[in-house]
Structures are given as structure tokens and as C-alpha cells.
Design an enzyme around this catalytic site. Structure first.
Site, PDB file in Angstrom:
ATOM      1  N   GLY A 114      31.116  39.475  32.501  1.00 17.80           N
ATOM      2  CA  GLY A 114      31.224  38.146  33.108  1.00 17.80           C
ATOM      3  C   GLY A 114      31.631  37.023  32.176  1.00 17.80           C
ATOM      4  N   SER A 115      32.386  37.339  31.122  1.00 18.90           N
ATOM      5  CA  SER A 115      32.793  36.240  30.229  1.00 18.90           C
ATOM      6  C   SER A 115      33.814  35.330  30.911  1.00 18.90           C
ATOM      7  CB  SER A 115      33.323  36.762  28.893  1.00 18.90           C
ATOM      8  OG  SER A 115      34.577  37.377  29.040  1.00 18.90           O
ATOM      9  N   ASN A 116      34.635  35.872  31.800  1.00 17.56           N
ATOM     10  CA  ASN A 116      35.565  35.009  32.545  1.00 17.56           C
ATOM     11  C   ASN A 116      34.810  34.129  33.544  1.00 17.56           C
ATOM     12  OD1 ASN A 116      38.579  35.394  31.951  1.00 17.56           O
ATOM     13  ND2 ASN A 116      37.797  37.495  31.926  1.00 17.56           N
TER      14      ASN A 116
ATOM     15  N   LYS B 157      34.827  52.209  52.407  1.00 15.96           N
ATOM     16  CA  LYS B 157      35.211  51.108  51.509  1.00 15.96           C
ATOM     17  C   LYS B 157      35.557  49.874  52.328  1.00 15.96           C
ATOM     18  CE  LYS B 157      36.897  53.962  47.771  1.00 15.96           C
ATOM     19  NZ  LYS B 157      38.037  54.648  47.185  1.00 15.96           N
TER      20      LYS B 157
ATOM     21  N   MET C 206      35.740  45.607  39.213  1.00 13.09           N
ATOM     22  CA  MET C 206      36.399  46.874  38.897  1.00 13.09           C
ATOM     23  C   MET C 206      36.710  47.736  40.120  1.00 13.09           C
ATOM     24  SD  MET C 206      36.699  46.323  35.791  1.00 13.09           S
ATOM     25  CE  MET C 206      37.303  47.867  35.121  1.00 13.09           C
ATOM     26  N   ARG C 207      37.155  47.118  41.182  1.00 12.39           N
ATOM     27  CA  ARG C 207      37.522  47.876  42.386  1.00 12.39           C
ATOM     28  C   ARG C 207      38.810  47.325  42.962  1.00 12.39           C
ATOM     29  NH1 ARG C 207      33.213  50.849  44.186  1.00 12.39           N
ATOM     30  NH2 ARG C 207      31.425  50.315  42.888  1.00 12.39           N
TER      31      ARG C 207
ATOM     32  N   ASN D 139      43.152  37.348  40.682  1.00  8.23           N
ATOM     33  CA  ASN D 139      42.620  38.327  39.728  1.00  8.23           C
ATOM     34  C   ASN D 139      43.169  38.021  38.343  1.00  8.23           C
ATOM     35  OD1 ASN D 139      41.368  40.825  38.860  1.00  8.23           O
ATOM     36  ND2 ASN D 139      43.412  41.734  38.794  1.00  8.23           N
TER      37      ASN D 139
ATOM     38  N   HIS E 156      44.243  39.946  34.801  1.00 11.43           N
ATOM     39  CA  HIS E 156      44.546  41.275  34.272  1.00 11.43           C
ATOM     40  C   HIS E 156      44.908  41.145  32.788  1.00 11.43           C
ATOM     41  CE1 HIS E 156      45.753  45.431  34.228  1.00 11.43           C
ATOM     42  NE2 HIS E 156      46.836  45.063  33.584  1.00 11.43           N
TER      43      HIS E 156
HETATM   44  C1  GRF Z   1      38.761  41.259  31.410  1.00 11.81           C
HETATM   45  O1  GRF Z   1      39.439  41.821  30.330  1.00 11.81           O
HETATM   46  C2  GRF Z   1      39.678  41.111  32.602  1.00 11.81           C
HETATM   47  O2  GRF Z   1      41.004  40.882  32.242  1.00 11.81           O
HETATM   48  C3  GRF Z   1      39.564  42.443  33.272  1.00 11.81           C
HETATM   49  O3  GRF Z   1      38.223  42.822  33.108  1.00 11.81           O
HETATM   50  C4  GRF Z   1      37.683  42.175  31.948  1.00 11.81           C
HETATM   51  C5  GRF Z   1      36.478  41.429  32.404  1.00 11.81           C
HETATM   52  O4  GRF Z   1      35.778  40.831  31.356  1.00 11.81           O
HETATM   53  N1  GRF Z   1      39.984  42.355  34.649  1.00 11.81           N
HETATM   54  P1  GRF Z   1      34.591  39.841  31.667  1.00 11.81           P
HETATM   55  O5  GRF Z   1      33.614  40.606  32.566  1.00 11.81           O
HETATM   56  O6  GRF Z   1      35.144  38.641  32.362  1.00 11.81           O
HETATM   57  O7  GRF Z   1      33.986  39.500  30.349  1.00 11.81           O
END
Ligand code: GRF
Length: 218
Positions: free
Chosen positions: A15-17, A68, A93-94, A110, A112
Site C-alpha cells: 500500500g505505498s501507492n 469472480k 493483484m487481480r 491502475n 503499472h
Molecule cells: C507497485 O509496484 C505497482 O506498480 C504494482 O504493484 C505495486 C504495489 O505497491 N501494481 P504498493 O502496494 O503500492 O506499495
């Protein structure tokens, strides 16, 4: 848009983003509010971050549903109930399925960790290191039914050295992720994104504007 943009964030892990978005909101640089964090994994560290910032969070387990599609239908219901306007996938992650995409057409973003359309799918950073490219980066895009195939909103580039490992490149890319994801949400909140076919037009940014590849530090 006059009020704050209502966000729903979906995450599976660290969850750093998510944190970068929270920080921008709290710093007053992003006119949005996070109505809910949805995780598909009860151990996601993102949950602790949400708690620390008093952001409502729910765990929706895919195991609790017959398909799903039913799982994504339940997530869409949760987001709609909370008045979410824009859905943000922050390390979710889905592959998102139709019921959610149809509930939020061009309203799911999203991030990436590669310069799409290069290196889609899992381990974008490892793929870049193994391929030997000299430039990689990250992409924020709208989500469609494909794997990392939706219209590109904003990208940032980083250099890749032959000494890089997956870890060192991931760290460099992550710093850029934390800049461009809030930037893309800000552009949406300001009503400046327009999708024309595959191309996302950004009001006030030329398509060749340097800021699209290297957004300003704030
Ligand atoms: C990031 O590298 C993002 O690009 C990818 O998954 C990772 C998530 O990192 N989709 P975080 O959970 O936001 O730290």
C-alpha cells in the site's frame, strides 16, 4: 468539479501507492477524499495505513463468492454504496472483471511498474531487467478488460543500468509511481482527462509535453 472527488482504493498488499495518495490529500494538494479502502487480502499492510489515517476499510474475500464476476459485483456495490466516483487500483493483484468495469467505465485507474505496452502483467521490473532495456518506468492507465491494456494517462521514465537488480529498479520506479499516481488522480479531479479511443487527452498538457513523461515534483 466543485466538491472533493470521492475515491475508492483497491489494494492487495504493502500500500505505498495508497499512502502516497493519502499524503497528497492530507497535504492539501489533491482535492479528493478516500471513501473506502477495499482489500482482497486480510493481511494487506494497506489496512494498517488506512486505520492510522481513519479511512474506512473493508476486506472482501474472493472465497466468499461463487464466481469472480460475483466477487467484482460485490466490490462494485460496496463502492457505489459509498458514493465512490473514481476507483484506484493501488497494487491490486487481480484482473478486474466486467461487473466492476461496467459499473465504472473509464473511471478505474491502475498503476503499472513498466512503460506499457512493454512488460505487462506480473513482475514488470524483473521483465525489464531481464530484457536489458535502458529505460523503463511506470504507467497510470484506465482499466479495461485486458491485462494492462487500457488507455494510458501518464507515464514516467527512469534509466536502467546493467548493474540493476529487480529490487534496485523497483525502488527507482516506485519513487516515480508515488509522483504520477496522485498526479493522474489530480488531473481527473480537475476534469482534465478526455478519452478518445486509445488516446487520453489532457487539457493543458500537449501530447508531447515533457510533463507527461516527467511530471513536476511538488
Ligand atoms: C507497485 O509496484 C505497482 O506498480 C504494482 O504493484 C505495486 C504495489 O505497491 N501494481 P504498493 O502496494 O503500492 O506499495
Amino acid at each position: 468539479m466543485s466538491g472533493r472527488l470521492a475515491l475508492g482504493v483497491l489494494a492487495s498488499g504493502r500500500g505505498s501507492n495508497f499512502q502516497a495518495i493519502v499524503d497528497e490529500i492530507e497535504a492539501g494538494r489533491l482535492h479528493a477524499e478516500i471513501r473506502v479502502l477495499v482489500v482482497d487480502n486480510p493481511d494487506a499492510y494497506a489496512l494498517e495505513r488506512a486505520q492510522k489515517h481513519s479511512i474506512p476499510a473493508v476486506h472482501v474475500s474472493p472465497q466468499g463468492f461463487p464466481s469472480k464476476d460475483a466477487f467484482f459485483c460485490a466490490i462494485a456495490d460496496e463502492l457505489k454504496t459509498r458514493g465512490v466516483e473514481l476507483v484506484v487500483l493501488a497494487g491490486f493483484m487481480r484482473i478486474v472483471r466486467k461487473p466492476l468495469i461496467e459499473a465504472y467505465p473509464y473511471r478505474i485507474m491502475n498503476i503499472h511498474p513498466a512503460l506499457l505496452p512493454s512488460f505487462p502483467g506480473l513482475h514488470g521490473q524483473r521483465q525489464a531487467v531481464e530484457y536489458g532495456v535502458k529505460i523503463s518506468g511506470c504507467t497510470v492507465h484506465f482499466v479495461d478488460e485486458g491485462m494492462d491494456t487500457g488507455p494510458v494517462i501518464i507515464q514516467a521514465a527512469v534509466p536502467v543500468s546493467s548493474d540493476d537488480s529487480e529490487e534496485t529498479l523497483s525502488e527507482r520506479i516506485l519513487r516515480m509511481e508515488h509522483r504520477i499516481f496522485p498526479e493522474a488522480i489530480r488531473l481527473y479531479a480537475e476534469g482534465r482527462l478526455r478519452v478518445e479511443g486509445r488516446v487520453v487527452r489532457i487539457d493543458g498538457y500537449g501530447l508531447r509535453d515533457e510533463r507527461v513523461v516527467n511530471p513536476p515534483l511538488r
